[in-house]
Design a protein around this motif. Structure first.
Motif, PDB file in Angstrom:
ATOM      1  N   PHE A  96       0.824  -1.219   0.000  1.00 27.51           N
ATOM      2  CA  PHE A  96       0.000   0.000   0.000  1.00 27.51           C
ATOM      3  C   PHE A  96       0.858   1.269   0.000  1.00 27.51           C
ATOM      4  O   PHE A  96       0.402   2.314  -0.431  1.00 27.51           O
ATOM      5  N   ASN A  97       2.074   1.163   0.523  1.00 28.85           N
ATOM      6  CA  ASN A  97       2.887   2.373   0.669  1.00 28.85           C
ATOM      7  C   ASN A  97       4.040   2.468  -0.321  1.00 28.85           C
ATOM      8  O   ASN A  97       4.923   3.297  -0.147  1.00 28.85           O
ATOM      9  N   CYS A  98       4.016   1.613  -1.332  1.00 25.65           N
ATOM     10  CA  CYS A  98       5.137   1.610  -2.272  1.00 25.65           C
ATOM     11  C   CYS A  98       4.676   2.206  -3.614  1.00 25.65           C
ATOM     12  O   CYS A  98       3.641   1.801  -4.154  1.00 25.65           O
ATOM     13  N   SER A  99       5.458   3.158  -4.129  1.00 23.48           N
ATOM     14  CA  SER A  99       5.037   3.809  -5.382  1.00 23.48           C
ATOM     15  C   SER A  99       5.101   2.834  -6.568  1.00 23.48           C
ATOM     16  O   SER A  99       4.423   3.026  -7.571  1.00 23.48           O
ATOM     17  N   LYS A 100       5.906   1.767  -6.426  1.00 23.40           N
ATOM     18  CA  LYS A 100       6.026   0.826  -7.549  1.00 23.40           C
ATOM     19  C   LYS A 100       4.880  -0.198  -7.580  1.00 23.40           C
ATOM     20  O   LYS A 100       4.772  -0.982  -8.517  1.00 23.40           O
ATOM     21  N   THR A 101       4.088  -0.234  -6.530  1.00 21.59           N
ATOM     22  CA  THR A 101       2.932  -1.152  -6.535  1.00 21.59           C
ATOM     23  C   THR A 101       1.639  -0.354  -6.348  1.00 21.59           C
ATOM     24  O   THR A 101       0.700  -0.797  -5.688  1.00 21.59           O
ATOM     25  N   TYR A 102       1.607   0.810  -6.944  1.00 21.35           N
ATOM     26  CA  TYR A 102       0.477   1.735  -6.780  1.00 21.35           C
ATOM     27  C   TYR A 102      -0.664   1.397  -7.749  1.00 21.35           C
ATOM     28  O   TYR A 102      -1.837   1.528  -7.418  1.00 21.35           O
ATOM     29  N   ASN A 103      -0.297   0.926  -8.939  1.00 20.83           N
ATOM     30  CA  ASN A 103      -1.313   0.729  -9.987  1.00 20.83           C
ATOM     31  C   ASN A 103      -2.153  -0.519  -9.785  1.00 20.83           C
ATOM     32  O   ASN A 103      -1.742  -1.470  -9.124  1.00 20.83           O
ATOM     33  N   LYS A 104      -3.326  -0.508 -10.417  1.00 21.24           N
ATOM     34  CA  LYS A 104      -4.234  -1.655 -10.343  1.00 21.24           C
ATOM     35  C   LYS A 104      -4.019  -2.521 -11.584  1.00 21.24           C
ATOM     36  O   LYS A 104      -3.775  -1.982 -12.669  1.00 21.24           O
ATOM     37  N   PRO A 105      -4.129  -3.843 -11.452  1.00 21.50           N
ATOM     38  CA  PRO A 105      -3.994  -4.690 -12.652  1.00 21.50           C
ATOM     39  C   PRO A 105      -5.245  -4.569 -13.524  1.00 21.50           C
ATOM     40  O   PRO A 105      -6.342  -4.880 -13.074  1.00 21.50           O
ATOM     41  N   PRO A 351     -13.659  -7.984  -0.498  1.00 22.57           N
ATOM     42  CA  PRO A 351     -12.823  -9.003   0.152  1.00 22.57           C
ATOM     43  C   PRO A 351     -11.456  -9.191  -0.490  1.00 22.57           C
ATOM     44  O   PRO A 351     -10.535  -9.668   0.148  1.00 22.57           O
ATOM     45  N   ILE A 352     -11.344  -8.805  -1.745  1.00 25.95           N
ATOM     46  CA  ILE A 352     -10.063  -9.042  -2.415  1.00 25.95           C
ATOM     47  C   ILE A 352      -9.787  -7.879  -3.371  1.00 25.95           C
ATOM     48  O   ILE A 352     -10.686  -7.431  -4.070  1.00 25.95           O
ATOM     49  N   ILE A 353      -8.556  -7.362  -3.328  1.00 26.06           N
ATOM     50  CA  ILE A 353      -8.220  -6.250  -4.221  1.00 26.06           C
ATOM     51  C   ILE A 353      -6.896  -6.556  -4.923  1.00 26.06           C
ATOM     52  O   ILE A 353      -6.148  -7.437  -4.487  1.00 26.06           O
ATOM     53  N   GLY A 354      -6.612  -5.818  -5.975  1.00 28.99           N
ATOM     54  CA  GLY A 354      -5.404  -6.099  -6.744  1.00 28.99           C
ATOM     55  C   GLY A 354      -4.503  -4.888  -6.901  1.00 28.99           C
ATOM     56  O   GLY A 354      -4.952  -3.744  -6.887  1.00 28.99           O
ATOM     57  N   ARG A 355      -3.228  -5.163  -7.035  1.00 28.65           N
ATOM     58  CA  ARG A 355      -2.243  -4.134  -7.374  1.00 28.65           C
ATOM     59  C   ARG A 355      -1.293  -4.755  -8.391  1.00 28.65           C
ATOM     60  O   ARG A 355      -1.261  -5.977  -8.559  1.00 28.65           O
ATOM     61  N   VAL A 361      10.622  -4.697  -7.959  1.00 31.99           N
ATOM     62  CA  VAL A 361      10.666  -4.095  -6.625  1.00 31.99           C
ATOM     63  C   VAL A 361      10.933  -5.166  -5.561  1.00 31.99           C
ATOM     64  O   VAL A 361      10.450  -6.294  -5.674  1.00 31.99           O
ATOM     65  N   GLU A 362      11.740  -4.775  -4.548  1.00 33.73           N
ATOM     66  CA  GLU A 362      11.988  -5.738  -3.467  1.00 33.73           C
ATOM     67  C   GLU A 362      11.081  -5.410  -2.289  1.00 33.73           C
ATOM     68  O   GLU A 362      11.067  -4.286  -1.802  1.00 33.73           O
ATOM     69  N   ILE A 363      10.317  -6.391  -1.865  1.00 32.67           N
ATOM     70  CA  ILE A 363       9.425  -6.189  -0.722  1.00 32.67           C
ATOM     71  C   ILE A 363       9.607  -7.349   0.241  1.00 32.67           C
ATOM     72  O   ILE A 363       9.490  -8.513  -0.162  1.00 32.67           O
ATOM     73  N   GLU A 364       9.925  -7.003   1.494  1.00 26.53           N
ATOM     74  CA  GLU A 364      10.121  -8.010   2.542  1.00 26.53           C
ATOM     75  C   GLU A 364      11.076  -9.110   2.075  1.00 26.53           C
ATOM     76  O   GLU A 364      10.826 -10.298   2.321  1.00 26.53           O
ATOM     77  N   GLY A 365      12.116  -8.718   1.354  1.00 23.12           N
ATOM     78  CA  GLY A 365      13.127  -9.687   0.936  1.00 23.12           C
ATOM     79  C   GLY A 365      12.801 -10.426  -0.353  1.00 23.12           C
ATOM     80  O   GLY A 365      13.615 -11.232  -0.821  1.00 23.12           O
ATOM     81  N   TYR A 366      11.635 -10.211  -0.931  1.00 28.90           N
ATOM     82  CA  TYR A 366      11.285 -10.890  -2.190  1.00 28.90           C
ATOM     83  C   TYR A 366      11.430  -9.926  -3.361  1.00 28.90           C
ATOM     84  O   TYR A 366      10.929  -8.793  -3.291  1.00 28.90           O
ATOM     85  N   LEU A 367      12.090 -10.374  -4.411  1.00 28.55           N
ATOM     86  CA  LEU A 367      12.240  -9.544  -5.607  1.00 28.55           C
ATOM     87  C   LEU A 367      11.053  -9.828  -6.523  1.00 28.55           C
ATOM     88  O   LEU A 367      10.922 -10.918  -7.084  1.00 28.55           O
TER      89      LEU A 367
END
Ligand code: HEM
Length: 415
Positions: A96-105, A351-355, A361-367
């Motif tokens: 939610f707070n990352c500019s690289k995962t801002y867009n919706k699929p 109940p379910i949303i998409g980004r 982008v690396e998030i929590e250690g995952y590329l």
């Protein structure tokens, strides 16, 4: 005949060249995907079968079948789409707070049929619309709302009283009226009489359409070929035209959605104005209606909680001389607040949303590779026993009196 065979051969070669180039361009995506935990891949047939099941009723078994508990994310190839499923609060918070995962699929948001309105839109356009429309949601604006909610709620309760003792009735009609009429007055500066309005039938039918499995994938096609759906959208447009006309002839409430959209200083195009008005009407209607209906049903099922709520209301009214519906007055209803939160935890309206990852982008250690679809299961996180305890499925408003184990684990309004 030979010419025809050559033509087929030529087309096959072009197709093959396209597929090779397509795969080559996505090599990095495939390489990175190998390192993500989860499932290695579903066949196109399995993916289509799964996609046709992504309707409201089926996503619970689907999520629990595929989502793994031993990692914050679960990879799942849906045909060509690298998808990651998650119900992990910290991972979701970062998304939610990352500019690289801002867009919706786009593939998951096409059912809205709109390219110029908030929910399906991405990038700078989305930011511009949000910057302007956020003015409709400030605490100064919210301050005036409780009186309007109260006026509308009284009307709906009176209508519902007519049904007492007369057998079953559809609760959604009544809470739907409350949601839509309140939204109309506050945000459209327009009085809607739900029970008489053409928008009533159209909204109800549209929500029904959204439940169809096939609608989720064929939404856009259906709008073009389905006569009823086309008529529903014609009704939406007619309704919005009336709203706009009526706002041109009198002053709109300052910072209402309609006023912000019509203000020439904000430079919205005609199409943007129409799409935003339809989208916010839908967004408000579907979510508020479901939340209110779920809360009333939960209270009906749990008489002890219902009694506790009545006791709180009785107590506040017996000690208050001034019961003007203000924001300050509402702050006193502590148990009511907990009831609403618990209802949104158990039955999140969306109940379910998409980004989508617009960059690697690396998030929590995952590329996460560029182009990955990220499916966030608000529902699965809200019901996770690891977070909420063994009674995660139980309706227990009191849990909101204690500090949450993880403040990021409760997101009924997303980010
Ligand atoms: C109980 C009530 C509500 C709930 C639970 C709720 C929940 C949500 C959620 C989860 C999203 C995120 C969707 C996504 O990212 O895909 C969302 C978006 C949105 N909601 Fe609500 N909502 C509620 C009421 C409302 C109301 C009353 C309005 C309008 C007055 C509204 C307007 C919107 C809009 C415009 C968006 C799109 C925001 C964006 O894409 O930037 N919602 N809502």
């Amino acid at each position: 005949m030979i010419a025809f065979e050559y033509l087929i051969l030529f087309l096959l070669v072009v197709l093959l060249a396209y597929l090779i180039q397509f795969r080559w361009k996505r090599q990095r995506l495939h390489d990175l995907a190998k390192n993500l935990p989860g499932h290695d891949g579903l066949s196109i047939f399995e993916s289509i079968k799964l996609a046709t099941k992504i309707s409201r009723r089926d996503y619970i078994p689907i999520m629990s079948k595929f989502i793994k508990d031993d990692a914050p994310i679960t990879k799942l190839w849906l045909a060509n789409y690298l998808t990651i499923l998650t119900k992990d609060p910290d991972f979701i918070h970062k998304i939610f707070n990352c500019s690289k995962t801002y867009n919706k699929p786009k593939v998951f948001y096409q059912m809205f049929f709109m390219d110029h309105a908030l929910t399906p839109m991405g990038g700078d356009d989305h930011k511009r619309h949000r910057r302007i429309l956020n003015k409709a949601f400030t605490s100064a604006v919210m301050h005036n709302l409780p009186e309007i909610f109260n006026e509308k709620a009284k009307k709906i309760v009176t209508k519902m009283e007519e049904k007492v003792g007369r057998g079953e009735f559809d609760l959604m009609d009544y809470v739907g009226a409350l949601s839509l009429e309140s939204f109309g007055k506050i945000n459209l500066n327009y009085e809607i009489d739900y029970f008489q309005s053409e928008i009533y039938y159209s909204m109800k039918r549209f929500v029904e359409f959204c439940k169809l499995k096939v609608f989720v994938i064929l939404g856009i096609v259906m709008k073009k070929v389905n006569v009823e759906l086309a008529q529903i959208f014609k009704n939406f447009n007619n309704f919005i035209a009336k709203v706009i006309d009526s706002n041109k002839s009198r002053n709109s409430q300052e910072n209402s959605i309609v006023q912000l959209l019509l203000d020439p200083k904000n430079h919205f195009s005609n199409q943007e104005i129409y799409e935003e008005l339809i989208l916010t009407t839908m967004a408000s209607f579907a979510t508020s209606t479901k939340t209110l209906a779920a809360t009333l049903v939960l209270l009906a099922m749990h008489k002890d909680k219902q009694q506790k709520l009545f006791d709180e209301i009785d107590e506040i009214y017996s000690t208050e001389s001034d019961t003007k519906f203000s924001n300050d007055f509402l702050q006193k209803f502590i148990y009511l607040d907990a009831v609403l939160k618990e209802s949104m935890r158990i039955f999140p309206a969306i109940p379910i949303i998409g980004r989508e990852a617009s960059e690697e982008v690396e998030i929590e250690g995952y590329l996460i590779p560029k182009g990955t679809v990220i499916l966030i299961s608000i529902f699965a996180m809200h019901r996770d026993k690891k977070i909420w305890g063994d009674d995660a499925d139980a309706f227990k408003p009191e849990r909101f009196f204690e500090e949450l184990t993880n403040p990021h684990a409760f997101v009924p309004f997303a980010g």
